[in-house]
Write a protein that holds these residues in place. Structure first.
Motif, PDB file in Angstrom:
ATOM      1  N   SER A  85      80.146-111.493 -86.382  1.00 27.74           N
ATOM      2  CA  SER A  85      78.220-110.895 -87.008  1.00 27.74           C
ATOM      3  C   SER A  85      78.084-109.467 -87.890  1.00 27.74           C
ATOM      4  O   SER A  85      78.896-109.036 -87.983  1.00 27.74           O
ATOM      5  N   ALA A 123      65.790-103.480 -76.385  1.00 25.56           N
ATOM      6  CA  ALA A 123      66.473-103.561 -77.326  1.00 25.56           C
ATOM      7  C   ALA A 123      66.931-103.643 -79.021  1.00 25.56           C
ATOM      8  O   ALA A 123      67.067-102.701 -79.110  1.00 25.56           O
ATOM      9  N   SER A 124      65.681-103.770 -79.129  1.00 25.81           N
ATOM     10  CA  SER A 124      65.144-103.620 -80.659  1.00 25.81           C
ATOM     11  C   SER A 124      64.883-102.360 -80.492  1.00 25.81           C
ATOM     12  O   SER A 124      64.997-101.334 -81.769  1.00 25.81           O
ATOM     13  N   GLN A 164      66.250 -99.928 -79.333  1.00 31.12           N
ATOM     14  CA  GLN A 164      68.114 -98.741 -78.910  1.00 31.12           C
ATOM     15  C   GLN A 164      68.143 -99.627 -80.909  1.00 31.12           C
ATOM     16  O   GLN A 164      69.437 -99.219 -80.862  1.00 31.12           O
ATOM     17  N   ALA A 165      67.924-100.911 -81.261  1.00 27.89           N
ATOM     18  CA  ALA A 165      69.293-100.573 -82.217  1.00 27.89           C
ATOM     19  C   ALA A 165      68.287-100.210 -83.572  1.00 27.89           C
ATOM     20  O   ALA A 165      69.046-100.581 -84.668  1.00 27.89           O
ATOM     21  N   ASP A 223      62.626-104.349 -91.225  1.00 27.06           N
ATOM     22  CA  ASP A 223      64.319-105.131 -91.072  1.00 27.06           C
ATOM     23  C   ASP A 223      63.926-105.509 -89.775  1.00 27.06           C
ATOM     24  O   ASP A 223      62.916-106.182 -88.829  1.00 27.06           O
ATOM     25  N   ILE A 277      66.528-108.193 -86.804  1.00 32.45           N
ATOM     26  CA  ILE A 277      67.244-107.848 -86.130  1.00 32.45           C
ATOM     27  C   ILE A 277      67.795-109.732 -85.270  1.00 32.45           C
ATOM     28  O   ILE A 277      66.878-109.749 -84.977  1.00 32.45           O
ATOM     29  N   LEU A 328      69.066-110.822 -81.932  1.00 28.13           N
ATOM     30  CA  LEU A 328      69.828-110.660 -80.110  1.00 28.13           C
ATOM     31  C   LEU A 328      69.491-111.876 -79.787  1.00 28.13           C
ATOM     32  O   LEU A 328      69.261-112.976 -79.790  1.00 28.13           O
ATOM     33  N   GLN A 366      72.455-108.743 -76.816  1.00 24.05           N
ATOM     34  CA  GLN A 366      73.059-107.738 -78.297  1.00 24.05           C
ATOM     35  C   GLN A 366      73.153-108.437 -79.600  1.00 24.05           C
ATOM     36  O   GLN A 366      72.101-109.094 -79.308  1.00 24.05           O
ATOM     37  N   ILE A 367      73.023-107.937 -80.407  1.00 25.89           N
ATOM     38  CA  ILE A 367      73.043-107.985 -82.304  1.00 25.89           C
ATOM     39  C   ILE A 367      74.136-108.460 -82.339  1.00 25.89           C
ATOM     40  O   ILE A 367      74.967-108.877 -82.575  1.00 25.89           O
ATOM     41  N   ARG A 417      72.270-108.980 -88.452  1.00 27.08           N
ATOM     42  CA  ARG A 417      71.035-107.705 -89.082  1.00 27.08           C
ATOM     43  C   ARG A 417      71.115-107.816 -90.413  1.00 27.08           C
ATOM     44  O   ARG A 417      71.508-108.143 -91.166  1.00 27.08           O
ATOM     45  N   ASP A 430      68.658-104.594 -92.681  1.00 28.16           N
ATOM     46  CA  ASP A 430      67.719-103.462 -93.023  1.00 28.16           C
ATOM     47  C   ASP A 430      67.710-103.493 -94.280  1.00 28.16           C
ATOM     48  O   ASP A 430      68.591-103.839 -95.430  1.00 28.16           O
TER      49      ASP A 430
END
Length: 318
Positions: free
Chosen positions: A123, A151-152, A154-155, A187, A189, A191, A197-198, A201, A203
């Motif tokens: 990843s 979750a996004s 938090q990411a 950005d 990501i 999941l 979980q990532i 990603r 950025d």
């Protein structure tokens, strides 16, 4: 959250998309010629005679030429940028640009949604790659949208403009920001479907310079980078360009060639062998890089030769 194309919602989410698709080549034709015409105009202005009298004292044709040239030179930088950014997302020329960017290593990073591939390659940023088109039906996981959004957040995706795409079998969720106003928040990501979980990603802060410049250029072109100020600037440029075009046609009409005037082919043959080779190679190179431009210039040459032959025939008959 968005569930359709967020870049052009007024087009892709309405019925006029059918007609917009037919205008793709028209807009690419304009983008292909715009930078050439702008540079040519700047060259003529720079090498032409300087103004030696007041504007009011000029003959009408000279006054029109001065106004046309002044507007054109003032707009030239913006018009060239609009042309270049327009070509980057055009159909045929854009494909050439994408191929060149890939060869040089200037591609825009993207996330991998393929869970098997992500597991094999790891990843993170080493998994940035373009995704193949998949026609599988997306899984019914609408009940997880709030958890995916949390979750996004938090990411690190904190933009209010968030797009969430439901996963297809064997693929991850995709969550991306699409706030293209300054400062840019785009950005993205991926999941995992169950654990959230990532897995991959991309950025924007870690993009290289060229992808960032292309992103900013396209957003400025569309009038979203700097909000209302950007939109007002593009409106002024559009209005001034229309005035520029009107003056250009008026100048051409007053100086238009007489019937039976020398065609482009004869002017081309009058050049030296070296000059003909340079211009021919340049035309082939530009025609390959911008196929719509190449087709259009070939059409212009054929039309000019046909016009000349018809004129010669009328002259011989009379």
């Amino acid at each position: 959250m968005a569930f359709c194309n967020s870049a052009l919602p007024s087009i892709t989410c309405t019925g006029i998309f059918f007609w917009v698709k037919r205008g793709v080549f028209y807009s690419e034709l304009a983008a292909s010629w715009l930078w050439i015409i702008a540079l040519g105009g700047v060259f003529l202005w720079a090498t032409g005679p300087r103004r030696k009298r007041n504007l009011a004292a000029m003959p009408p044709v000279q006054r029109m030429r001065w106004i046309h040239g002044s507007i054109g030179v003032s707009l030239s930088v913006v018009l060239i940028l609009v042309s270049i950014t327009g070509l980057t997302w055009s159909k045929m020329g854009g494909a050439r640009i994408d191929a060149a960017r890939t060869a040089i290593g200037w591609t825009t990073p993207s996330v991998s949604l393929d869970l098997d591939r992500t597991a094999a390659t790891g990843s993170g940023h080493e998994a940035h790659m373009a995704e193949p088109v998949s026609h599988a039906i997306r899984e019914d996981r609408v009940d997880q949208l709030d958890a995916v959004l949390m979750a996004s957040r938090q990411a690190g995706l904190d933009s209010p403009m968030i797009e969430i795409r439901l996963p297809k079998p064997g693929e991850a969720w995709m969550v991306r920001e699409y706030d293209r106003s300054w400062p840019t928040q785009v950005d993205t990501i991926a999941l995992s479907p169950d654990a959230l979980q990532i897995t991959s990603r991309a950025d924007f802060a870690e993009f290289t310079l060229i992808p960032k410049l292309i992103r900013w250029g396209i957003d400025a072109h569309m009038g979203v980078l700097f909000g209302v100020v950007n939109q007002l600037l593009m409106a002024v440029v559009a209005g001034a360009t229309m005035i520029l075009i009107v003056y250009g046609y008026r100048i051409w009409w007053t100086k238009r060639p007489a019937a039976g005037a020398q065609p482009l082919s004869e002017a081309f043959n009058a050049m030296s062998a070296g000059a003909r080779l340079v211009w021919l190679m340049l035309a082939i190179l530009l025609g390959w890089a911008m196929p719509v431009f190449g087709i259009s210039i070939l059409g212009f040459v054929l039309a000019d030769m046909l016009r000349w032959r018809l004129s010669q025939r009328r002259t011989s008959i009379s």
